[in-house]
Design a protein around this motif. Structure first.
Motif, PDB file in Angstrom:
ATOM      1  N   PRO A  79       0.831  -1.204   0.000  1.00 47.57           N
ATOM      2  CA  PRO A  79       0.000   0.000   0.000  1.00 47.57           C
ATOM      3  C   PRO A  79       0.868   1.258   0.000  1.00 47.57           C
ATOM      4  N   HIS A  80       0.500   2.218  -0.836  1.00 52.95           N
ATOM      5  CA  HIS A  80       1.253   3.481  -0.870  1.00 52.95           C
ATOM      6  C   HIS A  80       0.433   4.528  -1.600  1.00 52.95           C
ATOM      7  N   GLU A  81       0.604   5.758  -1.173  1.00 53.50           N
ATOM      8  CA  GLU A  81       0.086   6.880  -1.933  1.00 53.50           C
ATOM      9  C   GLU A  81       1.168   7.313  -2.895  1.00 53.50           C
ATOM     10  N   PHE A  82       0.758   7.629  -4.133  1.00 55.12           N
ATOM     11  CA  PHE A  82       1.725   8.092  -5.129  1.00 55.12           C
ATOM     12  C   PHE A  82       1.121   9.286  -5.854  1.00 55.12           C
ATOM     13  N   ARG A  83       1.912  10.317  -5.984  1.00 57.96           N
ATOM     14  CA  ARG A  83       1.447  11.522  -6.675  1.00 57.96           C
ATOM     15  C   ARG A  83       2.468  11.939  -7.724  1.00 57.96           C
ATOM     16  N   ILE A  84       1.958  12.304  -8.899  1.00 62.77           N
ATOM     17  CA  ILE A  84       2.775  13.052  -9.847  1.00 62.77           C
ATOM     18  C   ILE A  84       2.045  14.360 -10.101  1.00 62.77           C
ATOM     19  N   ARG A  85       2.639  15.430  -9.642  1.00 64.35           N
ATOM     20  CA  ARG A  85       2.039  16.744  -9.823  1.00 64.35           C
ATOM     21  C   ARG A  85       2.809  17.526 -10.885  1.00 64.35           C
ATOM     22  N   ASN A 127       0.174   3.486 -18.123  1.00 60.23           N
ATOM     23  CA  ASN A 127       0.308   4.934 -18.072  1.00 60.23           C
ATOM     24  C   ASN A 127       1.685   5.363 -17.582  1.00 60.23           C
ATOM     25  N   SER A 128       2.204   4.667 -16.556  1.00 58.59           N
ATOM     26  CA  SER A 128       3.534   5.027 -16.055  1.00 58.59           C
ATOM     27  C   SER A 128       4.604   4.751 -17.101  1.00 58.59           C
ATOM     28  N   LEU A 129       4.455   3.634 -17.825  1.00 58.53           N
ATOM     29  CA  LEU A 129       5.449   3.314 -18.854  1.00 58.53           C
ATOM     30  C   LEU A 129       5.380   4.300 -20.025  1.00 58.53           C
ATOM     31  N   VAL A 130       4.176   4.749 -20.362  1.00 57.40           N
ATOM     32  CA  VAL A 130       4.064   5.765 -21.418  1.00 57.40           C
ATOM     33  C   VAL A 130       4.733   7.068 -20.978  1.00 57.40           C
ATOM     34  N   HIS A 131       4.533   7.432 -19.712  1.00 53.30           N
ATOM     35  CA  HIS A 131       5.201   8.626 -19.175  1.00 53.30           C
ATOM     36  C   HIS A 131       6.722   8.499 -19.311  1.00 53.30           C
ATOM     37  N   ILE A 132       7.254   7.348 -18.894  1.00 57.50           N
ATOM     38  CA  ILE A 132       8.708   7.127 -18.997  1.00 57.50           C
ATOM     39  C   ILE A 132       9.152   7.195 -20.465  1.00 57.50           C
ATOM     40  N   ALA A 133       8.391   6.536 -21.338  1.00 60.48           N
ATOM     41  CA  ALA A 133       8.775   6.515 -22.758  1.00 60.48           C
ATOM     42  C   ALA A 133       8.732   7.914 -23.368  1.00 60.48           C
ATOM     43  N   MET A 134       7.694   8.684 -23.030  1.00 55.86           N
ATOM     44  CA  MET A 134       7.600  10.049 -23.568  1.00 55.86           C
ATOM     45  C   MET A 134       8.731  10.922 -23.042  1.00 55.86           C
ATOM     46  N   ARG A 135       9.083  10.776 -21.760  1.00 52.74           N
ATOM     47  CA  ARG A 135      10.202  11.550 -21.211  1.00 52.74           C
ATOM     48  C   ARG A 135      11.496  11.195 -21.944  1.00 52.74           C
ATOM     49  N   LYS A 136      11.710   9.893 -22.155  1.00 51.41           N
ATOM     50  CA  LYS A 136      12.965   9.476 -22.809  1.00 51.41           C
ATOM     51  C   LYS A 136      13.008   9.929 -24.272  1.00 51.41           C
ATOM     52  N   LYS A 137      11.859   9.951 -24.940  1.00 48.99           N
ATOM     53  CA  LYS A 137      11.804  10.441 -26.320  1.00 48.99           C
ATOM     54  C   LYS A 137      11.717  11.976 -26.385  1.00 48.99           C
ATOM     55  N   GLU A 138      11.658  12.616 -25.230  1.00 44.40           N
ATOM     56  CA  GLU A 138      11.525  14.082 -25.168  1.00 44.40           C
ATOM     57  C   GLU A 138      10.288  14.588 -25.911  1.00 44.40           C
ATOM     58  N   ILE A 139       9.188  13.912 -25.661  1.00 42.86           N
ATOM     59  CA  ILE A 139       7.887  14.364 -26.162  1.00 42.86           C
ATOM     60  C   ILE A 139       7.223  15.166 -25.043  1.00 42.86           C
ATOM     61  N   PRO A 140       7.034  16.472 -25.233  1.00 41.97           N
ATOM     62  CA  PRO A 140       6.440  17.282 -24.162  1.00 41.97           C
ATOM     63  C   PRO A 140       5.058  16.746 -23.778  1.00 41.97           C
ATOM     64  N   HIS A 141       4.796  16.654 -22.494  1.00 48.32           N
ATOM     65  CA  HIS A 141       3.476  16.194 -22.049  1.00 48.32           C
ATOM     66  C   HIS A 141       3.303  16.533 -20.587  1.00 48.32           C
ATOM     67  N   GLU A 142       2.070  16.804 -20.225  1.00 47.36           N
ATOM     68  CA  GLU A 142       1.717  16.918 -18.816  1.00 47.36           C
ATOM     69  C   GLU A 142       1.286  15.544 -18.339  1.00 47.36           C
ATOM     70  N   PHE A 143       1.734  15.165 -17.136  1.00 46.51           N
ATOM     71  CA  PHE A 143       1.343  13.870 -16.582  1.00 46.51           C
ATOM     72  C   PHE A 143       0.959  14.072 -15.124  1.00 46.51           C
ATOM     73  N   ARG A 144      -0.160  13.501 -14.755  1.00 43.36           N
ATOM     74  CA  ARG A 144      -0.613  13.615 -13.375  1.00 43.36           C
ATOM     75  C   ARG A 144      -0.958  12.233 -12.836  1.00 43.36           C
ATOM     76  N   ILE A 145      -0.528  11.962 -11.599  1.00 42.26           N
ATOM     77  CA  ILE A 145      -1.101  10.841 -10.845  1.00 42.26           C
ATOM     78  C   ILE A 145      -1.702  11.448  -9.600  1.00 42.26           C
ATOM     79  N   ARG A 146      -3.039  11.368  -9.531  1.00 41.01           N
ATOM     80  CA  ARG A 146      -3.738  11.914  -8.374  1.00 41.01           C
ATOM     81  C   ARG A 146      -4.247  10.757  -7.514  1.00 41.01           C
TER      82      ARG A 146
END
Lengths: 290, 290, 290, 290
Positions: free
Chosen positions: A257-263, D244-263
């Motif tokens: 269990p963990h809370e995770f945030r990307i802001r 979603n997390s892997l897409v975030h990593i892939a976009m960062r590595k490819k330097e594709i600008p994007h906003e990403f949120r984990i709420r």
């Protein structure tokens, strides 16, 4: 007539007295002697608003700074005094002591180094915590102790709570370094520093298994999965995006269990100042037993 | 008699309960000895609300008054106490020490004069700053030091930060005099004062190259362009419109990052009191590492 | 009993009726025939909230878009409907008609071109204004007419009001292009487009004297200096910083009354959306006779 | 009878005076004929508050529902009417048309299927978009078109904008399915449905390369990296965390600008209703040209 005066006097007495908005206190240049690190080690401390007027003991949060900074960072850049005062005043945080040790050593941050010559982690557990709990009215049970930190201090937060789940109720790594992702990262890191010959393979392996957050998460025993409450936060523009996202995935797969945030944000004090109220809220929930 | 007691008691009851927020403190008549200026030099100081209760060190902003004024100007006319207290209370400024030296000397403002007989700038760097950092809990690194000022004090702000980019994190000239636009301005200025025969051509040229903000900007080495964060503000009705606009153009052409504002207003304390919150915000961003 | 019913009815009548928040209307695809430009020319229009329910005539603001845009720009990107509605509702703007003509022609923006073959400015004054004043309940006196615009439309604003101070009560160039700074700018501009042979020296000189805002300001007759109320605004990060700052200096030296603002920002719709309420306020002050 | 009148009058008095703000309109059961999908296809639509009173054209956002839902989902569960009205009223969103097509088909969501027999994506681009732009006052340039959606509709959002970056200014996948992570996922998925024999290896490979968000991101040409503005959001408790997390990593590595949120949250309408205001804000920034 006298009765009326009496009543008026009584009313006077019953009036709320002048209220001085009470504030906490910070000290940014304290120190303790360390045998393990052979010298004085600095730390800063936050004492809550009622520390001097009451006689009670408090839970403690250890709050770790990042690389290139020192024990004053969370006070100067992190505004720990005004943010914590405000959170306490608004009932969003419980009064607590916050300890900010100096890890500005030019060595391996909050870790014991590979050859065991610089043992900061040992200092932290064997000297700093006992000193704090002896010197201040700090409670010493696990349920009243938390750790949080940013960047290099986020790595310290991860490893301390993963090594000692029996000592922390909550852990909050912010924009955390997550240590070597794979064993080879350790060797590469040492080669970059021209230190590749100083450690044995066994020492490197031990270091990896001690400092890789992914390794520690993936090898967590089942009965420890709920030992610590986790709050992990890392900006979408942070250069440490990969480690934090992979730790989230690993924790989900291991059902930890963990809370995770990307802001929205990067590796900056603006991000950490807005993270701190959430950390105080999360840690206080632990100290409050919810 | 009883009636009077009654009235007093009544007044007591009707008074609202006092709620005392913590406030900073100002001192407007302090001084330090100066060998360079041969005598005591006055200064005023603002200490932040938690200065006495906490034990930490603070960043410092030097805040310079204009011509015909003295060290009390920013306190009396500029309301530095209530404006800074409010900004800190609202989280728009970080607690800092504000030092307001007296440059009411009838000489060349904050500059060393043409013949080097009156060396205020040397006093500022060699005596005032060390005195402040020794006497108060003031941090002494560049990242924790800023300078701001109005009119003649805006010229001081410009020249101090242009001469010593290694000493200031931020500089905020308000409604600033910008020194001689061209070399001939110096001669003309001296002729007006009947001083045209007192200095050599070399001294005049050196003075121009030291005090002309345009000259200093146009001759700034590339590696200094980002050394200082600039916030420059001048009203659209100010008589100093030309120098400030030309400095903006020059800085843009040299690609020196800077904030520039032209707001509605002239050369008045009403303008500077509304500038001060922005200055505190801008300077605090530097002290916060953003 | 009847009395009670009467009272109830009375109460009913006295209740505030249902209030339907009235809004203005925009049309983004209207057109008028132009003999001068040989074809239909598009325009957009804003009609104030009470346009349909009242029978009165209104002042008019002409609002000019920038290069690469068309008559829909101020509606889509500039939010002219909601921003003007809000300003009117809050009493910060007087109800007015706003006309947004299309100058997306690939030619010389809002100007007549060098050889007089494309005469947009003539179209504006000889065809558009009369069409608007005939088609809508728009007042036709100078005191009820204003012009504003951004970038290329800021240049249009400058030149239209400088050429015809007898036609505009107020002019608000935003982030304005200011035309050629010197005569040679015209030649250089034509060379870049391979058009350096198409115009005579006399035509180039006439064009410079017609389109250079600095030239027009510096040659303004004394009796015209107060003919138009000016509100000029350009961000400190705008690439058009130089022309706007030089116009401010020139107007100050010529003692031409004007408001000038440099706010934080660049050449962007975010800047112009925050400028628009100030423009409406400034223009309404003219229409209100203060 | 009199009593009834009394009651009515009473009701009248007790009613709060109605204040009718202008509101948008939703239609949840419209349809268009589709040759590609051989039959009528339903859709829902949101028209902004000023759609009927003004005569202008609007930008369009396509908003896609998830699996097991239909075109009414965003209206019923997502409160698209009140949330968008509120965002427009508060100036956080620009007036836009929102189109919610029905993809409740029991087939492969928003994709063309493996054998090309069910071509929903072709329907979307070749029939739905042209129908909307012909039927409503919808602008048809890329800069005025966005796509967003949740879960299966998040996958649609990803693939549509990755296949056609020339058609969308912004794309906002929420809690998105991200398609097959590896080629084998397609085969496994078909085996689970007993369809493993229906497609050739070439068809499976083509499907993978068309529907795997990771594959599409990793193979994006450099000149397309900034073609679409991305806003990606997925709860920390969502079962779709990994993709979603892997897409975030892939976009960062490819330097594709994007906003990403984990709420904080899971795969639920509570999450998406709080995401919608952010989506409207992000999409409006595109439609506003910032």
């Amino acid at each position: 007539m006298k009765k009326q005066i009496m009543l008026l006097l009584l009313a006077c007495i019953m009036l709320p007295p002048a209220i001085l908005a009470q504030t906490g206190k910070v000290f940014d240049n304290l120190s303790l002697p360390s045998k393990i690190l052979k010298g004085e080690r600095k730390f800063a401390i936050y004492l809550p608003p009622d520390y001097e007027t009451s006689q009670r003991s408090y839970p403690v949060m250890y709050l770790l700074h990042g690389a290139g900074d020192d024990q004053t960072g969370w006070i100067q850049f992190g505004e720990v005094l005004s943010i914590t005062d405000k959170a306490i005043r608004e009932g969003k945080a419980t009064p607590m002591i916050i300890v900010m040790p100096d890890a500005n050593t030019g060595r391996r941050g909050y870790a014991n180094d590979i050859k065991g010559e610089w043992r900061y982690e040992d200092f932290f557990f064997q000297e700093l915590i006992p000193f704090i709990e002896k010197t201040y009215r700090a409670r010493s049970e696990k349920r009243y102790r938390a750790v949080a930190g940013l960047s290099m201090g986020g790595e310290g937060t991860f490893t301390y709570a993963l090594h000692h789940p029996e000592l922390f109720a909550a852990a909050c790594p912010l924009s955390a370094a997550t240590g070597p992702l794979v064993l080879e990262d350790v060797t590469r890191w040492m080669q970059r520093r021209g230190q590749d010959s100083i450690a044995t393979d066994a020492q490197i392996k031990a270091y990896y298994e001690r400092q890789s957050v992914l390794y520690l998460v993936n090898n967590m025993p089942d009965d420890k999965k709920k030992a610590v409450r986790w709050y992990i936060d890392c900006g979408d523009d942070d250069f440490l995006f990969e480690g934090n996202s992979l730790v989230h995935i690993a924790m989900r797969k291991k059902e930890i269990p963990h809370e995770f945030r990307i802001r929205d944000g990067g590796h900056s004090w603006g991000y950490w100042r807005t993270a701190l109220p959430e950390v105080l809220d999360f840690v206080s929930a632990s100290f409050h037993q919810f």
